[in-house]
Structure formats: structure tokens, C-alpha cells
Scaffold this active site. Structure first.
Site, PDB file in Angstrom:
ATOM      1  N   LYS A 190       0.837  -1.201   0.000  1.00  0.00           N
ATOM      2  CA  LYS A 190       0.000   0.000   0.000  1.00  0.00           C
ATOM      3  C   LYS A 190       0.873   1.252   0.000  1.00  0.00           C
ATOM      4  O   LYS A 190       1.712   1.438   0.881  1.00  0.00           O
ATOM      5  CB  LYS A 190      -0.903  -0.011   1.230  1.00  0.00           C
ATOM      6  CG  LYS A 190      -1.717   1.261   1.441  1.00  0.00           C
ATOM      7  CD  LYS A 190      -2.457   1.192   2.781  1.00  0.00           C
ATOM      8  CE  LYS A 190      -3.100   2.522   3.131  1.00  0.00           C
ATOM      9  NZ  LYS A 190      -3.731   2.493   4.480  1.00  0.00           N
ATOM     10  N   ASP A 193      -2.492  10.462   3.783  1.00  0.00           N
ATOM     11  CA  ASP A 193      -3.888  10.078   3.962  1.00  0.00           C
ATOM     12  C   ASP A 193      -4.600  11.079   4.870  1.00  0.00           C
ATOM     13  O   ASP A 193      -4.455  11.041   6.088  1.00  0.00           O
ATOM     14  CB  ASP A 193      -3.973   8.674   4.566  1.00  0.00           C
ATOM     15  CG  ASP A 193      -5.415   8.205   4.716  1.00  0.00           C
ATOM     16  OD1 ASP A 193      -6.303   8.803   4.079  1.00  0.00           O
ATOM     17  OD2 ASP A 193      -5.632   7.231   5.462  1.00  0.00           O
ATOM     18  N   LYS A 211     -10.069  12.708   8.574  1.00  0.00           N
ATOM     19  CA  LYS A 211      -9.500  12.349   9.860  1.00  0.00           C
ATOM     20  C   LYS A 211      -9.456  13.578  10.773  1.00  0.00           C
ATOM     21  O   LYS A 211      -9.382  14.717  10.297  1.00  0.00           O
ATOM     22  CB  LYS A 211      -8.055  11.850   9.689  1.00  0.00           C
ATOM     23  CG  LYS A 211      -7.888  10.542   8.962  1.00  0.00           C
ATOM     24  CD  LYS A 211      -6.404  10.209   8.850  1.00  0.00           C
ATOM     25  CE  LYS A 211      -6.161   8.931   8.068  1.00  0.00           C
ATOM     26  NZ  LYS A 211      -6.637   7.733   8.796  1.00  0.00           N
ATOM     27  N   ASP A 254       1.698   6.285   5.569  1.00  0.00           N
ATOM     28  CA  ASP A 254       0.713   5.360   5.013  1.00  0.00           C
ATOM     29  C   ASP A 254       1.190   4.700   3.719  1.00  0.00           C
ATOM     30  O   ASP A 254       0.456   3.939   3.103  1.00  0.00           O
ATOM     31  CB  ASP A 254      -0.618   6.084   4.790  1.00  0.00           C
ATOM     32  CG  ASP A 254      -1.815   5.192   5.071  1.00  0.00           C
ATOM     33  OD1 ASP A 254      -1.636   4.145   5.705  1.00  0.00           O
ATOM     34  OD2 ASP A 254      -2.937   5.552   4.654  1.00  0.00           O
ATOM     35  N   ASP A 310     -11.981   6.937   4.168  1.00  0.00           N
ATOM     36  CA  ASP A 310     -10.772   6.740   4.966  1.00  0.00           C
ATOM     37  C   ASP A 310     -10.368   5.278   5.028  1.00  0.00           C
ATOM     38  O   ASP A 310      -9.396   4.923   5.686  1.00  0.00           O
ATOM     39  CB  ASP A 310     -10.973   7.304   6.377  1.00  0.00           C
ATOM     40  CG  ASP A 310      -9.671   7.469   7.136  1.00  0.00           C
ATOM     41  OD1 ASP A 310      -8.605   7.561   6.474  1.00  0.00           O
ATOM     42  OD2 ASP A 310      -9.692   7.484   8.382  1.00  0.00           O
ATOM     43  N   GLU A 366      -9.319   3.691   2.353  1.00  0.00           N
ATOM     44  CA  GLU A 366      -8.888   3.746   0.958  1.00  0.00           C
ATOM     45  C   GLU A 366      -7.828   2.722   0.599  1.00  0.00           C
ATOM     46  O   GLU A 366      -7.683   2.334  -0.560  1.00  0.00           O
ATOM     47  CB  GLU A 366      -8.368   5.158   0.629  1.00  0.00           C
ATOM     48  CG  GLU A 366      -6.936   5.459   1.041  1.00  0.00           C
ATOM     49  CD  GLU A 366      -6.677   5.364   2.539  1.00  0.00           C
ATOM     50  OE1 GLU A 366      -5.557   4.984   2.929  1.00  0.00           O
ATOM     51  OE2 GLU A 366      -7.588   5.669   3.335  1.00  0.00           O
ATOM     52  N   ARG A 390      -7.486  -0.456   1.052  1.00  0.00           N
ATOM     53  CA  ARG A 390      -7.967  -1.713   0.469  1.00  0.00           C
ATOM     54  C   ARG A 390      -8.390  -1.531  -0.988  1.00  0.00           C
ATOM     55  O   ARG A 390      -8.371  -2.476  -1.769  1.00  0.00           O
ATOM     56  CB  ARG A 390      -9.107  -2.275   1.321  1.00  0.00           C
ATOM     57  CG  ARG A 390     -10.347  -1.429   1.377  1.00  0.00           C
ATOM     58  CD  ARG A 390     -11.240  -1.750   2.572  1.00  0.00           C
ATOM     59  NE  ARG A 390     -10.596  -1.373   3.819  1.00  0.00           N
ATOM     60  CZ  ARG A 390     -11.152  -1.543   5.022  1.00  0.00           C
ATOM     61  NH1 ARG A 390     -12.361  -2.074   5.124  1.00  0.00           N
ATOM     62  NH2 ARG A 390     -10.514  -1.173   6.112  1.00  0.00           N
TER      63      ARG A 390
END
Length: 504
Positions: free
Chosen positions: A266, A271, A278, A289, A348, A350, A352
Site C-alpha cells: 500500500k 492520507d 480524519k 501510510d 478513509d 482507501e 484496500r
């Protein structure tokens, strides 16, 4: 894009630690306050004062103990650093001890390690600890005192061992240095400010890093190619940012490979949570991230540099998850590469979505084993804490192997299940093939893995959720610095080494 700091040179030697010329000699001491071979000659040179000196410094020989002793000319080196090894100097103990010793070194050019090396594995652990423990990220440092601190690093490290001419030990030293350097590369990328490591800049940095590794081919898909290749997950996540997404693919194809390993990571370079924003405080560490992508890329480079007979297909989706008028919305439906549709419930979640495209792409190469790495869920941190990663998958043997390899290289993993309960939730969308986000607060890490499983087919697969250990927001410990940690790189290289043994 990473900080450009020179790594020290590493050599093996069979010299006596008492007579070797070095600024610092690191020795191991047990609970009986006796120096552990090959450091016997150092204790002998100090004579009767050796134990009382250690005792006066509060040193007991337990793992984690450390004492710095000026030699006053008793031996050739100016300073002795004693590290406690406890009753059983395993590779993990040696790795931590050498890391702690390096952190205690100041104004020294050459550091010699006289720690016990019963086998080649011990040599590797000492080398890894020395390089990992000496890591510093100084890209943004400009003050004079910061420059002086950077210059404080040793530029030569010597490991004293009776195995100095042993082929296995020499290979182990190379493997340890190569693997640790790849961990440090991962740390550099994770620590870089997100404005300096956008998806395009990250892709450029990977291309640049791969130039030094023979046999690695890099392919970058920009937003136009991603649209052509029907990568709706990556495009959807990245559509709210002014910095368009990328997919970076690395391939390494040695002759007569023992196995084909696919790695997916990933790469969310920042993010914000997108429209499911967030809290502000939670964004401060969200430059990390992309740690999964950094880890699988660095591990691929290490595997190739070590010339392991394992074919590697590495896929790293990179996107910036930002809120804007063009951002992905809850309620949108995305079409993942291969045609599966996904109803978005929370922007949030995202990671996956970008991994779904990448898993399909990696699986098209028909690997024997597929592993993805991601800072995927806060739920995994709630379950396992900040220093242990979760491992899930569709194969119990692989899941157990990851845990075992992780333990051997000093990385903690814990197996978690993908239950029928969460599998059914993934398929509970009213309007699309899959639901993206867990409808209940419980089992978030399991739901995310169940979602990813929809894109791996029958391939043997493991999912590593490194949300906890990928970034250390507290103080440094053992070989782990504050900030980016490089979590999972050692385990991935270890997995490739295990697969390589099948060639016999």
C-alpha cells in the site's frame, strides 16, 4: 528522494580485540560479569578491576545493560562498550546489543565488535544491528550541531570472529548489510515529508534506487495508463488530489528460480481520510501510510542484490487521499481491475481499494506465493498494540511461516483469522458486488483482510497489517528508531530466502 548518507564499511577479522586498532571495541558480558569470547583478552587486560568497574557503573550483564569504559591505554582501543547478553546470546539478543552499542558511540571512526559468533547467523545479526542502530534521518537538518551529529557516525565497522574466512559467514555479513540497508531505505522514504514524496516523486525515487540493482526492471503506470488498464480503485482514491496516482511495478527474474513470489504494498503517500476526514492530530503521522509500498520495494531490491534464486513480481499502488470537489464520495461505486464492483462507504478506508487493483495485477503474473503489506487498519493496533503486526491469509502454513520467520529476524507478527462472519459482511452491499467498509465496529482488521481476499483467487496468500509497527511515534528502542521503522522488510527477505532453499 531519500536522505543521502554514507553507510559504514563492514569487514570480518580474526584479530584479538585487545590488540586491534579501533576507536571503540564492543564486548559482550554475561550475568556472571565475565567477558564472553572472543572478548576474554579485554577482561584479562583490565585484570581485577574489570568486574568492580562494571559493578560501579550499575552494569549487571542483563540484556539491555550497557557501560562505557575508557581504557586508559590498557588495550589499543580508546574506549570499551560493554553490552549485556544475558544467559543466551541468541541472534535477536546480539542484534539488539549491537544496535544499542552503536547508539552509544560518539566521535569514533572505527568500531570493532567482539561479540560471540557461534555461527554465521550471529555474524549477520551483529551487522544488522550495527547498521540499523546507527540510522539517522537528516535530510531536513541544517544547523551546525545537526551536521556534527551526522558526522558522528562510524565509517568502518569490524566484526571479530573465528569465522572471518568462512564462506557462510562472509555471505551472512553481505546478507545482513544488504537487508539492513534496505530497511534504512524504507525508513528514509517513510520519514520524507509527504509534500516531497507525492506519488510521482515516489515513483521517480524507486526508479532511481533500482538503477543500482542489476536484474531489476521498473515500470510506472501514470493516470492515463491506469485508466487504460481499468485500475478503478487507485484512480478513485487518487481523484481528489492534484497529484495523480501511479502504480509502480518491479520485476526480478533470475535464471532457474526456485519459486515465484509476488509482493504488493500500500502506497498512500498522504492520507487525510478524504471526505471522511480524519481529525487533525491523526494526520500528523499519515506520511507513513506508504510504508507497505516502501517495504515491498526495498525488500525486492534486497532480494535482487543478494541474487536469490526467487522470481519477484512487486506491485506498489501509489495515491494521495485528499478532500476536494473531485474527491471520492461515500456512496460511489468503483470498478476494480478485473471487473469487480465495490460500493464505497468510508473514504478513509482507501488502502484496500488501491490494494485490490494491485492484487489482481500481481496475481495475473501467476505467482506461487502472494504477500501484501499495508498500514491498513487502526483495528489491528487496537488488537495487537504498536509493536506487533497482524498476519492473515488463506493458507495456514504460510501464515505460520511468516510468524516464525518474523520471530527469527526480530519482527513480531501474530496470526489472526478471516472468519465466515466477516466474509459475509464483505458481500453485503445492496448495489455492488462488494461492500468496502465494515458495517460494524468490531473485527475491522478481519473485514479488511476478507475484502482483500476477494482479489487473490486461489493463490497462496498472506496479508501483513503493519499499521502498528510501521511508524514509531515514541522513543527509539533496540534497533528501532523514532519515526519510520522499516517493519516487514527483514521478514520478506527471510521469506524469499526460505523459498530459495526449495531449489535444492
Amino acid at each position: 528522494m531519500a536522505s543521502k548518507h554514507a553507510e559504514p564499511s563492514f569487514t570480518l577479522s580474526s584479530a584479538s580485540p585487545a590488540s586491534t586498532r579501533a576507536d571503540v571495541v564492543v564486548i559482550g558480558v554475561g550475568p556472571d560479569l565475565k567477558a564472553v569470547a572472543p572478548a576474554d583478552s579485554v577482561a584479562l587486560a583490565f585484570g581485577r578491576s574489570f568486574k568492580p568497574t562494571l559493578t560501579a557503573l550499575g552494569f549487571r550483564g542483563k540484556t539491555g545493560d550497557l557501560a562505557v569504559i575508557p581504557t586508559a591505554g590498557v588495550i589499543k582501543a580508546a574506549t570499551v562498550i560493554a553490552v549485556g547478553l544475558g544467559d543466551d546470546p541468541t541472534p535477536t539478543v546480539l542484534r539488539k546489543a549491537s544496535a544499542k552499542a552503536v547508539k552509544a558511540v560518539h566521535n569514533a571512526s572505527t568500531v570493532t565488535f567482539a561479540l560471540p559468533t557461534a555461527d554465521a547467523g550471529a555474524v549477520r545479526a551483529i551487522a544488522e544491528g550495527a547498521l540499523l542502530g546507527g540510522y539517522r534521518f537528516d535530510r531536513y537538518r541544517t544547523r551546525d550541531e545537526d551536521r556534527e551529529e551526522a558526522a558522528d557516525r562510524p565509517n568502518a565497522i569490524v566484526i571479530l570472529t573465528r569465522l572471518s574466512r568462512d564462506a557462510d559467514a562472509i555471505a551472512a555479513l553481505d546478507a545482513g548489510v544488504t537487508t539492513a540497508a534496505s530497511v534504512n531505505l524504507t525508513r528514509d522514504w517513510v520519514n520524507t515529508g509527504p509534500g516531497d514524496l507525492t506519488p510521482a516523486a515516489f515513483a521517480d525515487a524507486v526508479t532511481e534506487a533500482a538503477k543500482d540493482v542489476p536484474g531489476v526492471k521498473v515500470t510506472v503506470w501514470d493516470e492515463a495508463r491506469l485508466a487504460k488498464e481499468s485500475c478503478g480503485g487507485v484512480l478513485g482514491v487518487g481523484q481528489g488530489s492534484t497529484h495523480p496516482p501511479r502504480i509502480v511495478q518491479l520485476t526480478y527474474k533470475p535464471k532457474n528460480p526456485a519459486a515465484h513470489l509476488a509482493l504488493v504494498g500500500k502506497g498512500i503517500t498522504f492520507d487525510s481520510g478524504g471526505l471522511s476526514l480524519k481529525p487533525g492530530a491523526s494526520m500528523m503521522t499519515m506520511k507513513c501510510d506508504m510504508a507497505g509500498a516502501a517495504s515491498v520495494i526495498a525488500a525486492t531490491l534486497a532480494i535482487a542484490a543478494l541474487e536469490l534464486p526467487v522470481r519477484v513480481t512487486c506491485v506498489a499502488p501509489m495515491a494521495e487521499n485528499m478532500p476536494s470537489g473531485s474527491a471520492l464520495r461515500p456512496g460511489d461505486v468503483l470498478e476494480i481491475r478485473g471487473g469487480t464492483t465495490v460500493e464505497v462507504h468510508n473514504t478513509d478506508a482507501e488502502g484496500r481499494l488501491v490494494l485490490a487493483d494491485a492484487l489482481v495485477l500481481a496475481n495475473e503474473a501467476e505467482p506461487d506465493v502472494l504477500v501484501d503489506v499495508a498500514t491498513l487498519t487502526g483495528a489491528c493496533i487496537v488488537a495487537l498494540g504498536e509493536r506487533t503486526a497482524g498476519v492473515l491469509g488463506n493458507d495456514d502454513a504460510l501464515r505460520g511461516q511468516v510468524v516464525e520467520i518474523g520471530e527469527s529476524v526480530g519482527e513480531a507478527f501474530w496470526p489472526l483469522p478471516i472468519t465466515d462472519e466477516v466474509k459475509s459482511r464483505v458481500k453485503s452491499s445492496d448495489i455492488a458486488d462488494l461492500r468496502q467498509h465494515n458495517p460494524k465496529p468490531a473485527g475491522g482488521a478481519l473485514f479488511a483482510a476478507a475484502f482483500l481476499q476477494q482479489f487473490v483467487g486461489e493463490t497462496t496468500w498472506a496479508h501483513l497489517d503493519i499499521a502498528g509497527p510501521a511508524f514509531n511515534d515514541a522513543g527509539a528502542y533496540d534497533e528501532v528508531p523514532k519515526g519510520g521503522t522499516g517493519a516487514s522488510v527483514r521478514t520478506l527477505v527471510g521469506l524469499a530466502e526460505s523459498l530459495a532453499k526449495k531449489i535444492d
